[in-house]
Design a protein around this motif. Structure first.
Motif, PDB file in Angstrom:
ATOM      1  N   GLY A 115       2.808  -6.016   9.357  1.00 20.44           N
ATOM      2  CA  GLY A 115       4.217  -5.712   9.128  1.00 20.44           C
ATOM      3  C   GLY A 115       4.569  -4.297   9.542  1.00 20.44           C
ATOM      4  N   GLU A 164      -1.845  -7.995   6.260  1.00 23.24           N
ATOM      5  CA  GLU A 164      -0.418  -8.298   6.349  1.00 23.24           C
ATOM      6  C   GLU A 164       0.427  -7.023   6.312  1.00 23.24           C
ATOM      7  OE1 GLU A 164       0.870 -11.223   7.095  1.00 23.24           O
ATOM      8  OE2 GLU A 164      -1.141 -12.073   7.124  1.00 23.24           O
ATOM      9  N   ARG A 218       4.295  -9.195   4.243  1.00 18.99           N
ATOM     10  CA  ARG A 218       4.542  -8.831   5.639  1.00 18.99           C
ATOM     11  C   ARG A 218       6.025  -8.551   5.871  1.00 18.99           C
ATOM     12  NH1 ARG A 218       2.626 -12.230  10.873  1.00 18.99           N
ATOM     13  NH2 ARG A 218       0.610 -11.733   9.967  1.00 18.99           N
ATOM     14  N   THR A 245       7.200  -5.221   4.249  1.00 21.84           N
ATOM     15  CA  THR A 245       6.774  -4.068   5.043  1.00 21.84           C
ATOM     16  C   THR A 245       7.648  -3.903   6.280  1.00 21.84           C
ATOM     17  OG1 THR A 245       4.513  -4.511   4.301  1.00 21.84           O
ATOM     18  CG2 THR A 245       4.781  -2.964   6.095  1.00 21.84           C
ATOM     19  N   MET A 246       7.983  -4.999   6.932  1.00 19.95           N
ATOM     20  CA  MET A 246       8.847  -4.922   8.110  1.00 19.95           C
ATOM     21  C   MET A 246      10.236  -4.422   7.736  1.00 19.95           C
ATOM     22  SD  MET A 246       7.884  -8.305  10.404  1.00 19.95           S
ATOM     23  CE  MET A 246       9.236  -9.154   9.701  1.00 19.95           C
TER      24      MET A 246
END
Length: 123
Positions: free
Chosen positions: A78, A74, A17, A20-21
């Motif tokens: 994200g 997730e 997560r 990805t963010m």
């Protein structure tokens, strides 16, 4: 620190997560920042956050397909958080441009008024 399989899976979900963010966020998502730095930052943040959210009763799904679905969830979460920060930055950027345009029109009026006054006086 002794990690069990379920704890490692939970850490991996947190890491996915955050990666990805970080990749999608405006500050860190640019191509000028190396991917190793992005992954290192995400790993550092995951190591900071993991002890806080660690739930001893959390049971990971037994199957590979169900774990893959959790990973997909997730990634999607994200992505949504990263996209929301992109939208926030775009909104701030657009409002800044709007202020910049308004200030430009204001100074143009002052300059044009000064030129008109010079023409009236014959300068």
């Amino acid at each position: 620190m002794d990690l069990s399989i379920s704890q490692f899976q939970l850490f991996f979900l947190v890491f996915i997560r955050i990666v990805t963010m970080v990749v999608l966020m405006p500050v860190f998502g640019y191509r000028g920042i190396p991917n190793q730095a992005k992954i290192g930052l995400a790993l550092f943040l995951a190591m900071l956050i993991f002890p806080i959210i660690q739930d001893p009763k959390a049971a990971m799904p037994p199957g590979v397909i169900s774990f893959a679905l959790l990973v997909g969830k997730e990634v999607l979460t994200g992505s949504i958080i990263g996209f929301a920060t992109v939208l926030l930055f775009i909104g701030v950027q657009m409002s800044g441009r709007n202020v910049d345009i308004q200030m430009g029109f204001g100074i143009a009026k002052v300059i044009e008024t000064g030129r008109a006054a010079c023409r009236e006086r014959g300068e």
